[in-house]
Write a protein that holds these residues in place. Structure first.
Motif, PDB file in Angstrom:
ATOM      1  N   GLY A 184     -60.410  28.040   7.290  1.00  0.00           N
ATOM      2  CA  GLY A 184     -61.155  27.465   6.174  1.00  0.00           C
ATOM      3  C   GLY A 184     -61.032  28.255   4.887  1.00  0.00           C
ATOM      4  O   GLY A 184     -60.925  27.682   3.803  1.00  0.00           O
ATOM      5  N   TRP A 185     -60.996  29.578   4.982  1.00  0.00           N
ATOM      6  CA  TRP A 185     -60.906  30.387   3.759  1.00  0.00           C
ATOM      7  C   TRP A 185     -59.553  30.195   3.082  1.00  0.00           C
ATOM      8  O   TRP A 185     -59.467  30.192   1.855  1.00  0.00           O
ATOM      9  CB  TRP A 185     -61.196  31.854   4.035  1.00  0.00           C
ATOM     10  N   GLN A 186     -58.489  30.010   3.866  1.00  0.00           N
ATOM     11  CA  GLN A 186     -57.168  29.765   3.279  1.00  0.00           C
ATOM     12  C   GLN A 186     -57.123  28.392   2.618  1.00  0.00           C
ATOM     13  O   GLN A 186     -56.581  28.244   1.510  1.00  0.00           O
ATOM     14  CB  GLN A 186     -56.074  29.857   4.342  1.00  0.00           C
ATOM     15  N   ARG A 187     -57.684  27.391   3.291  1.00  0.00           N
ATOM     16  CA  ARG A 187     -57.730  26.057   2.681  1.00  0.00           C
ATOM     17  C   ARG A 187     -58.503  26.096   1.372  1.00  0.00           C
ATOM     18  O   ARG A 187     -58.118  25.460   0.390  1.00  0.00           O
ATOM     19  CB  ARG A 187     -58.345  25.046   3.651  1.00  0.00           C
ATOM     20  N   GLY A 188     -59.590  26.851   1.353  1.00  0.00           N
ATOM     21  CA  GLY A 188     -60.386  26.981   0.134  1.00  0.00           C
ATOM     22  C   GLY A 188     -59.602  27.624  -0.998  1.00  0.00           C
ATOM     23  O   GLY A 188     -59.687  27.189  -2.153  1.00  0.00           O
ATOM     24  N   LEU A 189     -58.819  28.656  -0.680  1.00  0.00           N
ATOM     25  CA  LEU A 189     -58.000  29.308  -1.707  1.00  0.00           C
ATOM     26  C   LEU A 189     -56.912  28.373  -2.230  1.00  0.00           C
ATOM     27  O   LEU A 189     -56.662  28.314  -3.436  1.00  0.00           O
ATOM     28  CB  LEU A 189     -57.382  30.595  -1.161  1.00  0.00           C
ATOM     29  N   TRP A 190     -56.265  27.640  -1.310  1.00  0.00           N
ATOM     30  CA  TRP A 190     -55.237  26.688  -1.741  1.00  0.00           C
ATOM     31  C   TRP A 190     -55.849  25.580  -2.598  1.00  0.00           C
ATOM     32  O   TRP A 190     -55.261  25.154  -3.602  1.00  0.00           O
ATOM     33  CB  TRP A 190     -54.502  26.082  -0.546  1.00  0.00           C
ATOM     34  N   LEU A 191     -57.028  25.115  -2.194  1.00  0.00           N
ATOM     35  CA  LEU A 191     -57.698  24.067  -2.960  1.00  0.00           C
ATOM     36  C   LEU A 191     -58.078  24.576  -4.348  1.00  0.00           C
ATOM     37  O   LEU A 191     -57.876  23.884  -5.351  1.00  0.00           O
ATOM     38  CB  LEU A 191     -58.935  23.579  -2.207  1.00  0.00           C
ATOM     39  N   ALA A 192     -58.605  25.802  -4.425  1.00  0.00           N
ATOM     40  CA  ALA A 192     -58.963  26.380  -5.726  1.00  0.00           C
ATOM     41  C   ALA A 192     -57.729  26.575  -6.602  1.00  0.00           C
ATOM     42  O   ALA A 192     -57.756  26.280  -7.809  1.00  0.00           O
ATOM     43  CB  ALA A 192     -59.690  27.713  -5.518  1.00  0.00           C
ATOM     44  N   ALA A 193     -56.625  27.039  -6.019  1.00  0.00           N
ATOM     45  CA  ALA A 193     -55.387  27.227  -6.783  1.00  0.00           C
ATOM     46  C   ALA A 193     -54.864  25.874  -7.277  1.00  0.00           C
ATOM     47  O   ALA A 193     -54.405  25.757  -8.419  1.00  0.00           O
ATOM     48  CB  ALA A 193     -54.333  27.925  -5.929  1.00  0.00           C
ATOM     49  N   GLY A 194     -54.953  24.851  -6.447  1.00  0.00           N
ATOM     50  CA  GLY A 194     -54.529  23.519  -6.856  1.00  0.00           C
ATOM     51  C   GLY A 194     -55.388  22.968  -7.979  1.00  0.00           C
ATOM     52  O   GLY A 194     -54.881  22.366  -8.929  1.00  0.00           O
ATOM     53  N   ALA A 195     -56.702  23.176  -7.876  1.00  0.00           N
ATOM     54  CA  ALA A 195     -57.605  22.704  -8.931  1.00  0.00           C
ATOM     55  C   ALA A 195     -57.317  23.431 -10.241  1.00  0.00           C
ATOM     56  O   ALA A 195     -57.311  22.809 -11.316  1.00  0.00           O
ATOM     57  CB  ALA A 195     -59.059  22.912  -8.506  1.00  0.00           C
ATOM     58  N   LEU A 196     -57.065  24.728 -10.175  1.00  0.00           N
ATOM     59  CA  LEU A 196     -56.747  25.495 -11.378  1.00  0.00           C
ATOM     60  C   LEU A 196     -55.428  25.020 -11.995  1.00  0.00           C
ATOM     61  O   LEU A 196     -55.326  24.841 -13.211  1.00  0.00           O
ATOM     62  CB  LEU A 196     -56.678  26.990 -11.058  1.00  0.00           C
TER      63      LEU A 196
END
Length: 126
Positions: A9-21
């Motif tokens: 979950g923490w990796q998915r969250g980082l990828w999602l945040a990077a995608g949003a940015l």
């Protein structure tokens, strides 16, 4: 490619945040001449593919960004119109920055825009 659900979950969250940015930066690039939209939207799709199937699907089905991303994924193609618009906006922004920025940093935006422009020129158009 590893699907998002197979990641912690923490990796998915980082990828999602990077995608949003990346997507936010690309959207800002629509109106800000120094930021090209296309590479940031491609980066956002890359990140969303690793972080959220829902966001990836949303971006791929978007009426403006979807066709460009499908072309990119299928053949590494950036549409000619997107290239020309990016080159014109980056040239204008780099010229404005060179005129208004003080000191030796005035040419940094031009160098970065030139690098992105050459990268895009080397890619095929549809």
């Amino acid at each position: 490619m590893t699907r998002p659900l197979q990641r912690p979950g923490w990796q998915r969250g980082l990828w999602l945040a990077a995608g949003a940015l990346a997507l936010a930066t690309g959207i800002v690039g629509i109106v800000l001449p120094l930021l090209p939209t296309t590479p940031f939207v491609i980066l956002a799709a890359f990140c969303f593919a690793r972080g959220s199937e829902r966001w990836e699907h949303w971006l791929l089905s978007h009426r403006r960004f979807g066709p460009m991303l499908h072309s990119w994924r299928a053949r590494r193609v950036i549409p000619w119109r997107a290239k020309v618009l990016a080159w014109v906006m980056m040239a204008g922004g780099a010229g404005w920055a060179a005129w208004t920025m003080p000191g030796p940093w005035r040419w940094a935006p031009a160098v970065i825009c030139l690098a992105v422009g050459v990268w895009m020129a080397r890619l095929p158009s549809r």
